[in-house]
Scaffold this motif. Structure first.
Motif, mmCIF file in Angstrom:
data_model
loop_
_atom_site.group_PDB
_atom_site.id
_atom_site.type_symbol
_atom_site.label_atom_id
_atom_site.label_comp_id
_atom_site.label_asym_id
_atom_site.label_seq_id
_atom_site.Cartn_x
_atom_site.Cartn_y
_atom_site.Cartn_z
ATOM 1 N N PRO A 5 0.693 -0.977 0.241
ATOM 2 C CA PRO A 5 0.186 -0.100 -0.260
ATOM 3 C C PRO A 5 0.784 1.110 -0.176
ATOM 4 O O PRO A 5 0.245 2.241 -0.162
ATOM 5 C CB PRO A 5 -1.511 0.073 1.374
ATOM 6 C CG PRO A 5 0.035 -0.616 2.493
ATOM 7 C CD PRO A 5 0.444 -2.084 1.275
ATOM 8 N N LEU A 6 2.312 1.405 0.444
ATOM 9 C CA LEU A 6 3.077 2.307 0.305
ATOM 10 C C LEU A 6 3.678 3.214 -1.013
ATOM 11 O O LEU A 6 4.213 2.753 -1.635
ATOM 12 C CB LEU A 6 4.163 1.707 1.225
ATOM 13 C CG LEU A 6 3.283 2.065 2.397
ATOM 14 C CD1 LEU A 6 5.177 1.645 3.812
ATOM 15 C CD2 LEU A 6 2.513 3.264 3.142
ATOM 16 N N THR A 7 2.810 4.412 -1.504
ATOM 17 C CA THR A 7 3.235 5.092 -2.198
ATOM 18 C C THR A 7 4.599 5.032 -2.488
ATOM 19 O O THR A 7 5.339 5.254 -3.699
ATOM 20 C CB THR A 7 2.445 6.391 -3.068
ATOM 21 O OG1 THR A 7 1.402 6.196 -2.284
ATOM 22 C CG2 THR A 7 3.027 6.958 -3.758
ATOM 23 N N ALA A 8 5.656 4.981 -1.609
ATOM 24 C CA ALA A 8 6.705 5.887 -1.353
ATOM 25 C C ALA A 8 7.333 4.599 -1.858
ATOM 26 O O ALA A 8 8.295 4.394 -2.473
ATOM 27 C CB ALA A 8 7.373 5.967 -0.282
ATOM 28 N N PHE A 9 7.742 3.335 -1.337
ATOM 29 C CA PHE A 9 7.947 2.039 -2.285
ATOM 30 C C PHE A 9 7.549 1.236 -3.116
ATOM 31 O O PHE A 9 8.934 1.011 -3.859
ATOM 32 C CB PHE A 9 6.786 0.608 -1.059
ATOM 33 C CG PHE A 9 7.910 0.278 -0.251
ATOM 34 C CD1 PHE A 9 9.154 1.288 0.754
ATOM 35 C CD2 PHE A 9 6.683 0.765 0.715
ATOM 36 C CE1 PHE A 9 9.908 1.112 2.543
ATOM 37 C CE2 PHE A 9 7.113 0.946 3.043
ATOM 38 C CZ PHE A 9 8.801 0.761 2.977
ATOM 39 N N ALA A 10 6.910 1.891 -4.490
ATOM 40 C CA ALA A 10 6.230 1.311 -5.239
ATOM 41 C C ALA A 10 6.831 2.455 -5.912
ATOM 42 O O ALA A 10 7.775 2.269 -7.412
ATOM 43 C CB ALA A 10 4.715 2.217 -5.299
ATOM 44 N N LYS A 11 7.052 4.126 -5.559
ATOM 45 C CA LYS A 11 8.700 5.008 -6.140
ATOM 46 C C LYS A 11 9.422 4.654 -6.558
ATOM 47 O O LYS A 11 10.180 4.852 -7.446
ATOM 48 C CB LYS A 11 7.494 6.195 -5.909
ATOM 49 C CG LYS A 11 6.551 6.539 -6.382
ATOM 50 C CD LYS A 11 6.244 8.079 -5.497
ATOM 51 C CE LYS A 11 5.154 8.915 -5.995
ATOM 52 N NZ LYS A 11 4.576 10.372 -5.459
ATOM 53 N N ALA A 12 9.544 3.881 -5.459
ATOM 54 C CA ALA A 12 10.454 3.843 -5.087
ATOM 55 C C ALA A 12 11.094 1.962 -6.569
ATOM 56 O O ALA A 12 12.650 1.649 -6.413
ATOM 57 C CB ALA A 12 11.415 2.952 -3.686
ATOM 58 N N GLY A 13 9.529 1.493 -6.331
ATOM 59 C CA GLY A 13 10.716 0.397 -7.103
ATOM 60 C C GLY A 13 11.442 -0.862 -6.966
ATOM 61 O O GLY A 13 11.602 -1.661 -7.737
ATOM 62 N N GLU A 14 11.155 -1.137 -5.311
ATOM 63 C CA GLU A 14 11.623 -2.181 -4.485
ATOM 64 C C GLU A 14 10.570 -2.551 -3.666
ATOM 65 O O GLU A 14 9.664 -1.892 -3.324
ATOM 66 C CB GLU A 14 13.056 -1.102 -3.518
ATOM 67 C CG GLU A 14 13.918 -0.659 -4.603
ATOM 68 C CD GLU A 14 15.050 -0.410 -3.290
ATOM 69 O OE1 GLU A 14 15.863 -0.865 -3.697
ATOM 70 O OE2 GLU A 14 14.805 0.672 -2.650
ATOM 71 N N ASP A 15 10.559 -3.967 -3.374
ATOM 72 C CA ASP A 15 10.020 -4.214 -2.483
ATOM 73 C C ASP A 15 9.939 -4.381 -1.575
ATOM 74 O O ASP A 15 11.485 -5.422 -1.062
ATOM 75 C CB ASP A 15 9.552 -5.503 -3.259
ATOM 76 C CG ASP A 15 8.098 -6.742 -2.984
ATOM 77 O OD1 ASP A 15 8.243 -7.191 -1.874
ATOM 78 O OD2 ASP A 15 7.609 -7.815 -3.397
ATOM 79 N N PRO A 16 9.821 -4.463 0.473
ATOM 80 C CA PRO A 16 10.312 -4.268 1.334
ATOM 81 C C PRO A 16 11.071 -6.609 1.377
ATOM 82 O O PRO A 16 11.662 -6.308 2.170
ATOM 83 C CB PRO A 16 9.102 -3.441 2.258
ATOM 84 C CG PRO A 16 8.353 -2.990 1.400
ATOM 85 C CD PRO A 16 8.304 -3.807 -0.202
ATOM 86 N N ALA A 17 9.781 -7.348 1.221
ATOM 87 C CA ALA A 17 10.190 -8.601 1.628
ATOM 88 C C ALA A 17 10.866 -8.844 0.357
ATOM 89 O O ALA A 17 12.407 -9.528 0.603
ATOM 90 C CB ALA A 17 8.453 -9.358 1.499
ATOM 91 N N ALA A 18 11.560 -8.145 -0.538
ATOM 92 C CA ALA A 18 11.913 -9.187 -1.269
ATOM 93 C C ALA A 18 13.768 -8.247 -0.951
ATOM 94 O O ALA A 18 14.745 -9.216 -0.772
ATOM 95 C CB ALA A 18 12.614 -8.201 -3.091
#
Length: 217
Positions: free
Chosen positions: A27-40
């Protein structure tokens, strides 16, 4: 590489320690913009650690290569300045520029030793399981619950991931019943009240020395 595309965040995902997990739709737009997946990010770190620690733990008493890896991972993937600010709180207002720079550097080193200690339990049959990935209440961070099974022992590890400077970074870790930032906060407050800035610096230096004695090289 393991890349599920239809798994929900409520499912338990059992991964080999060398696998990488990608979960879409966080759900976090910031993560989507960063193009990264936290779990990964977390599972990639675990996989890298397995490749190095799994073959050396219990075999080599020289921890230099493992420490070097932990230092590199800490610099690249841990928001140590944010961690220090949360732990230091109002006490950091009393630090002059030089002491604050020293404080930030020492926090980075202490986190590195902590990461080294976590992965010191790794052995060839270690398994890493992602149990749950979810946003925090304020939707400003991602919380990832995981389970590590090594040598018959089970360790529950909780990771907090934030966006920091356009990159996903870990801002807290809980393991062995210990929350890293909370532990820092208590130790910093106690040391500052006892001996001000110098007390905090000395406490952090002592933690680093203790880690290097435990894992020489």
């Amino acid at each position: 590489m393991f890349k599920p595309t239809t798994l929900s965040r409520r499912q338990t995902l059992a991964l080999g320690a060398g696998s990488v997990l990608f979960l879409g739709g966080l759900p976090l737009t910031a993560f989507a913009k960063a193009g990264e997946d936290p779990a990964a990010i977390i599972t990639a770190i675990a996989g890298d650690a397995f490749g190095l620690f799994g073959k050396l733990n219990g075999v080599s008493g020289d921890w230099s290569s493992r420490r070097s890896w932990a230092e590199d991972v800490t610099k690249a993937r841990f928001a140590t300045k944010v961690m220090g600010e949360k732990a230091g709180g109002v006490f950091l207002n009393e630090f002059d520029t030089i002491k604050r720079r020293t404080f930030d550097k020492l926090i980075e080193e202490v986190v590195s030793e902590f990461i080294l200690d976590i992965f010191a339990v790794y052995e060839p049959n270690t398994t890493f399981t992602v149990d749950r990935v979810r946003p925090n209440r304020s939707n400003t961070a991602i919380i990832m619950d995981s389970t590590v099974v090594s040598s018959g022992d089970t360790y529950k590890v909780k990771w907090t991931v934030i966006e920091d400077g356009g990159k996903c970074k870990i801002s807290d870790v809980s393991i062995f019943g210990l929350n890293l930032v909370s532990d820092f906060r208590g130790a910093i407050e106690k040391s500052f009240r006892a001996d001000g800035q110098a007390g905090v610096i000395a406490m952090l230096q002592q933690r680093i020395k203790r880690g290097k004695r435990k894992y020489p090289g």
